[in-house]
Enzyme design. Structure first.
Site, PDB file in Angstrom:
ATOM      1  N   LYS A  22     -15.024 -23.421 -31.816  1.00 27.77           N
ATOM      2  CA  LYS A  22     -14.316 -22.349 -31.111  1.00 27.77           C
ATOM      3  C   LYS A  22     -14.968 -22.040 -29.771  1.00 27.77           C
ATOM      4  O   LYS A  22     -14.299 -21.932 -28.741  1.00 27.77           O
ATOM      5  CB  LYS A  22     -14.289 -21.095 -31.975  1.00 27.77           C
ATOM      6  N   ASP A 121     -14.207  -9.100 -30.201  1.00 28.59           N
ATOM      7  CA  ASP A 121     -14.910  -8.467 -31.307  1.00 28.59           C
ATOM      8  C   ASP A 121     -15.414  -7.082 -30.939  1.00 28.59           C
ATOM      9  O   ASP A 121     -15.792  -6.817 -29.797  1.00 28.59           O
ATOM     10  CB  ASP A 121     -16.126  -9.316 -31.720  1.00 28.59           C
TER      11      ASP A 121
END
Length: 435
Positions: A22, A121
């Site tokens: 990722k 996040d």
């Protein structure tokens, strides 16, 4: 909002192949903006963050041809820069932290760029100073007006190579400044550069495209600007965070699994850190075999003092795996101090582990002491919410090892970083239902 219903106590068995990385994908895919020629990328992970970035590039006019489930050919020969002024761009880019990685290529090729304050996040402050200070050193002019929709605007009409000492060894900051520098006039020297394998991958890809970069793999990069870059073909590394997650998952659930095609030389200290927790690993070629273990015991330092596992810039231990190490230590024998230096909110998920029965002392926002239970007490299933990608998988590991049923809400966070994780783990014997 989707949820996982997890029935704990199931032992896994079999082989699993890690997805493409990722953290590499976000910068590699943005690099296609640096050339008008076709760029083919293989081993792209099918995850929310990466798919959202690919869609965003498509909205900007980048042509994308799906060659297979994990391979895409991109061509940025007709990028619509006016799209950056649209409300759609603002909304899409703001929801994706990886959108910041478009700035370097846009500045290099189109001499301007703008992004809204990016999301991602909820793990504490994630400042972007390194990116913009680096652009400014190259001659760009930076402006942030909170009244103008919170956009970061950069004018780079006169980029010139220079010497810079980064204020932190930021991976995304280094990558962004590097991509801006490859088309800048003159020589750029970046000291205190990040040197993670994913950053090395970006450098190697840019060199194949015609960039002139020396010092790859070190913290001192030198870039000699060129007038244009060409197309190339690139295959991404396996995701080291997913590999570490599978190691911890196997230990916690007393499972026997083989993790295939791990690119062992690029894992750095990761296998060694899990071995310090007492987990047995066997390297078989480019695979990692994790045998089923009834018990595993945490090492101490040579003088007998308690082990500390802390994050650090590469080649230190990646902060993305500290959540996994923490949850894995819950059923070990012994005690370990987890020191998360980079993000002050990343350990707050331990309250859910404590509610499940784990013995953890949250010392402060950056440190937690885990007192391993040596399987004398089994965790119990509860309902909980995933606050970020890595904590979400740590909670999933805890739920898979627990007694009874757990519900994990907000699994969109997990989907941002782990490809079809429920389907892949169920194939090994897990019992995870997507609600």
């Amino acid at each position: 909002m989707a949820s996982f219903k997890v029935t704990g106590g199931r032992k896994l068995h079999g082989e699993i192949i890690p997805q493409g990385a990722k953290n590499e994908a976000l910068q590699i895919i943005c690099a296609v903006l640096l050339t008008k020629d076709p760029v083919t990328i293989h081993n792209i992970p099918d995850i929310r963050d990466v798919n959202a970035l690919i869609d965003l590039l498509g909205d900007m006019g980048v042509k994308k041809t799906r060659l297979s489930a994990s391979s895409v050919r991109f061509q940025a020969d007709d990028v619509h820069m006016d799209y950056l002024e649209s409300e759609a761009y603002k909304n899409k880019a703001a929801s994706l932290r990886g959108s910041v990685m478009m700035l370097g290529p846009l500045l290099a090729r189109y001499k301007k760029g703008k992004i809204p304050r990016p999301g991602g996040d909820k793990i504490g402050r994630r400042r972007l100073d390194t990116h913009f200070l680096g652009f400014e050193r190259l001659g760009a002019k930076f402006d942030f007006d909170p009244e103008d929709g919170g956009f970061y605007k950069v004018d780079a009409s006169n980029l010139r190579g220079t010497y810079m000492l980064l204020d932190e060894a930021s991976v995304t900051g280094t990558a962004n400044v590097l991509m801006a520098a490859v088309l800048a006039e003159g020589i750029t020297t970046i000291y205190n550069a990040a040197c993670e394998p994913y950053l090395q991958q970006l450098c190697k890809m840019l060199v194949r495209m015609g960039a002139k970069i020396s010092g790859i793999g070190s913290n001192l990069l030198q870039i000699e600007g060129v007038s244009e870059l060409n197309g190339t073909e690139h295959t991404m590394l396996p995701d080291m965070i997913e590999i570490g997650s599978f190691i911890g998952m196997a230990a916690m659930t007393q499972s026997e699994i083989t993790i295939k095609n791990c690119s062992i030389p690029d894992l750095g200290v990761i296998p060694g850190v899990f071995r310090k927790l007492g987990i047995q690993l066997e390297i078989r070629g480019d695979d990692i075999f994790v045998p089923a273990q009834d018990h595993y015991e945490i090492d101490t330092f040579i003088d007998g003092s308690m082990l500390t596992v802390a994050d650090a810039p590469w080649p230190g231990f990646t902060p993305d795996l500290l959540s996994i190490v923490l949850v894995t230590a819950v059923q070990a024998k012994g005690t370990v101090l987890i020191h998360q230096k980079m993000f002050e909110s990343r350990l707050f998920f331990v309250d859910k582990l404590i509610e499940m029965g784990a013995q953890i002392i949250l010392c402060d926002p950056h440190r937690a002491t885990v007192v391993g239970m040596n399987r004398e007490i089994q965790l119990r299933g509860i309902r909980m919410t995933s606050p970020d990608i890595r904590a979400g998988v740590a909670l999933l590991i805890a739920a898979m090892s627990a007694k009874g049923v757990s519900i994990i809400d907000n699994i969109e966070q997990i989907d941002r970083g782990y490809q079809n994780i429920d389907t892949r783990l169920n194939a090994l014997g897990a019992e995870i239902i997507r609600l």
